[in-house]
Design an enzyme around this catalytic site. Structure first.
Site, PDB file in Angstrom:
ATOM      1  N   VAL A   1       0.838  -1.199   0.000  1.00  0.00           N
ATOM      2  CA  VAL A   1       0.000   0.000   0.000  1.00  0.00           C
ATOM      3  C   VAL A   1       0.874   1.251   0.000  1.00  0.00           C
ATOM      4  O   VAL A   1       1.741   1.429   0.859  1.00  0.00           O
ATOM      5  CB  VAL A   1      -0.957   0.006   1.206  1.00  0.00           C
ATOM      6  N   LYS A   2       0.596   2.101  -0.995  1.00  0.00           N
ATOM      7  CA  LYS A   2       1.364   3.341  -1.130  1.00  0.00           C
ATOM      8  C   LYS A   2       0.698   4.432  -0.292  1.00  0.00           C
ATOM      9  O   LYS A   2      -0.478   4.728  -0.454  1.00  0.00           O
ATOM     10  CB  LYS A   2       1.345   3.768  -2.595  1.00  0.00           C
ATOM     11  N   ILE A   3       1.501   5.025   0.583  1.00  0.00           N
ATOM     12  CA  ILE A   3       1.006   6.041   1.520  1.00  0.00           C
ATOM     13  C   ILE A   3       1.790   7.323   1.284  1.00  0.00           C
ATOM     14  O   ILE A   3       3.030   7.297   1.294  1.00  0.00           O
ATOM     15  CB  ILE A   3       1.238   5.559   2.981  1.00  0.00           C
TER      16      ILE A   3
END
Ligand code: E4P
Length: 217
Positions: free
Chosen positions: A83-85
């Site tokens: 997951v890209k945050i």
């Protein structure tokens, strides 16, 4: 060093996989829009199926609670989703929670070594420094790869350095020399890595010499 493809196009992902050079994929909302994707979840599943390694899927939310909920959702789409945050204070809080939950993360929009240090302290699996965008504003993008490598080595952080916003083969070379763990690149750059005029010239000469010999016998 691992090669990730920075794209949302399935055709490019298939071609890189066929070359045996696909270690992972990174996407972002702009790449998804460019590919004309409407159903993001279905598309992430399709990418994840074609990709032997991690696939970065970016959250759209910007508050801690929403980012964590969205990350849990994205992570459930396929076992290889990362997951890209975005690097914002709520994002950093979310990185810590997701680390505790065992959800792998890629902290994106990193433009300084200290941002990378903070993301690593929060437990990010990857940090994505954007080399090309720094070059665009007159900075030496590669300098932050060098500094992040040094900081992570000084303190033994296991967070991986994912060189992003790569625009040309020289960025890939420099990332490798500076010790980035991963370079994520557009498909066009991956293809450019094969090019060298002396390779083409040498092959043409070998084939011509073979033909000459063959014509004589
Ligand atoms: C990284 O994960 C980003 O998707 C990407 O590398 C950004 O590249 P750009 O600066 O070419 O948009």
């Amino acid at each position: 060093m691992q090669f990730f493809l920075d794209t949302a196009l399935l055709s490019e992902i298939e071609e890189a996989a066929a070359l045996g050079l696909l270690d992972g994929v990174t996407t972002n909302p702009s790449l998804m829009a460019k590919a004309g994707i409407q159903d993001f979840d279905a598309h992430y599943r399709a990418i994840a199926k074609l990709t032997p390694g991690p696939v970065s899927a970016e959250v759209i939310s910007t508050t801690y609670t929403d980012m964590v909920a969205e990350a849990r959702h994205l992570s459930n789409l396929a076992s290889n989703i990362v997951v890209k945050i975005p690097f914002i204070p709520d994002g950093v809080k979310a990185l810590r929670t997701l680390r505790e939950e065992g959800i792998p993360t890629n902290c994106t929009l990193i433009f300084s070594p200290v941002q990378a240090l903070i993301a690593a302290k929060a437990g990010a699996t990857y940090v994505s420094p954007f080399i090309g965008r720094l070059d665009d504003i007159g900075h030496e993008g590669m300098e932050i790869i060098r500094q992040i490598r040094q900081i992570f080595d000084n303190y033994g952080f296991e967070t991986k350095i994912l060189a992003a916003s790569i625009r040309h083969p020289l960025h890939v070379l420099q990332s490798a020399l500076e010790g980035a763990d991963v370079a994520t690149m557009p498909y066009s750059v991956l293809r450019q890595l094969f090019n060298h005029p002396l390779t083409d010239k040498g092959l043409a000469q070998f084939l011509a010499d073979y033909q000459k010999l063959h014509a004589r016998s």
